[in-house]
Design an enzyme around this catalytic site. Structure first.
Site: not given
Length: 256
Positions: A11, A37, A150, A152, A247
């Site tokens: 992130n 990310e 990820d 998602n 995460h």
């Protein structure tokens, strides 16, 4: 040859650096760490921030600054580091970096989020389909294929704390979960479920509701391997104690 691989949606890489990512990397014992990310491109970073703790790195940024992007840190240089999978509308968002080693392919992937409306859900599903075609081709080479990141989407009810409340929300909609059914139906193995059949194991928690404190989470970060190579997997795990993002890292140990 034992090898440990980690995957982590940080992130924001620059945010992760400020929260001790360098110390984490130095102590994690991994041979390869895939990040999703990252929200950064190499030209936005110092050289020392891309060669931490004895690792070198490869980067696949999005064309849009401060958005998406993946990176991989590795101790042993791959034969090849490649970005994307040849489809411009997906590759422009910086979602796939592939490391090819003599023994295996590793794809580190930040799959799209479908929660910003019908257009993005359609994009996510299109990405899923194109990515599956891509890994089928790699699998046909006979070399083991691992993909992590990820995804998602939580696959089964056991993979999130509140499945009933979320079945109409992106990340647990039947149309999204159907892709994971298709993946596993074609012999891609969810490595974590090789070793852990119980619930309450999550890799993402909503910041806004302080869900991590209550472990009201989702398992949306995965390692998959083609079934022909699953005997290489000796362990799979989640590291919920590692802070610094919404995460946490997930990982596998292989014996090649």
């Amino acid at each position: 040859m034992p090898i440990k691989i980690l995957s982590w949606n940080v992130n924001g890489y620059r945010s992760a650096l400020s929260k001790g990512f360098g110390q984490f990397l130095a102590g994690c014992g991994a041979d390869i760490v895939g990040l999703q990310e990252v929200k950064a491109a190499p030209e936005q970073l110092k050289a020392e921030d891309m060669s931490l703790a004895g690792y070198k790195s490869g980067w696949c940024p999005a064309e849009r600054k401060g958005y998406s992007g993946v990176a991989a840190f590795f101790k042993t240089k791959p034969l090849l580091v490649s970005n994307g999978f040849g489809i411009k509308r997906f590759d422009s968002e910086g979602r796939v970096i592939t490391l090819e080693y003599p023994e295996f392919y590793l794809l580190n992937v930040y799959f799209p989020n479908g929660g910003q409306g019908p257009g993005r859900l359609a994009y996510k599903l299109d990405f899923y389909g194109a990515f599956l075609e891509h890994i089928r081709k790699l699998r046909s080479t006979g070399k083991p294929v691992i993909f992590c990141g990820d995804v998602n989407t939580a696959h089964k009810e056991i993979d999130l704390a509140r499945p009933k409340e979320n079945e109409n929300n992106s990340g647990f909609m039947p149309i999204e979960r159907a892709w994971l059914d298709r993946i596993t139906g074609e012999g891609w193995v969810d490595t974590f479920r090789m070793f852990h059949g119980d619930g309450d194991h999550y890799s993402w928690w909503d910041y806004k509701t302080r869900a991590r404190e209550r472990n009201v989470g989702w398992r949306i970060d995965y390692f998959f391997i083609n079934s022909e190579a699953k005997a290489l997997v000796k362990d799979a795990f989640i590291l919920p104690e590692v802070q610094g993002s919404d995460h946490c890292p997930v990982g596998v140990e292989l014996d090649l």
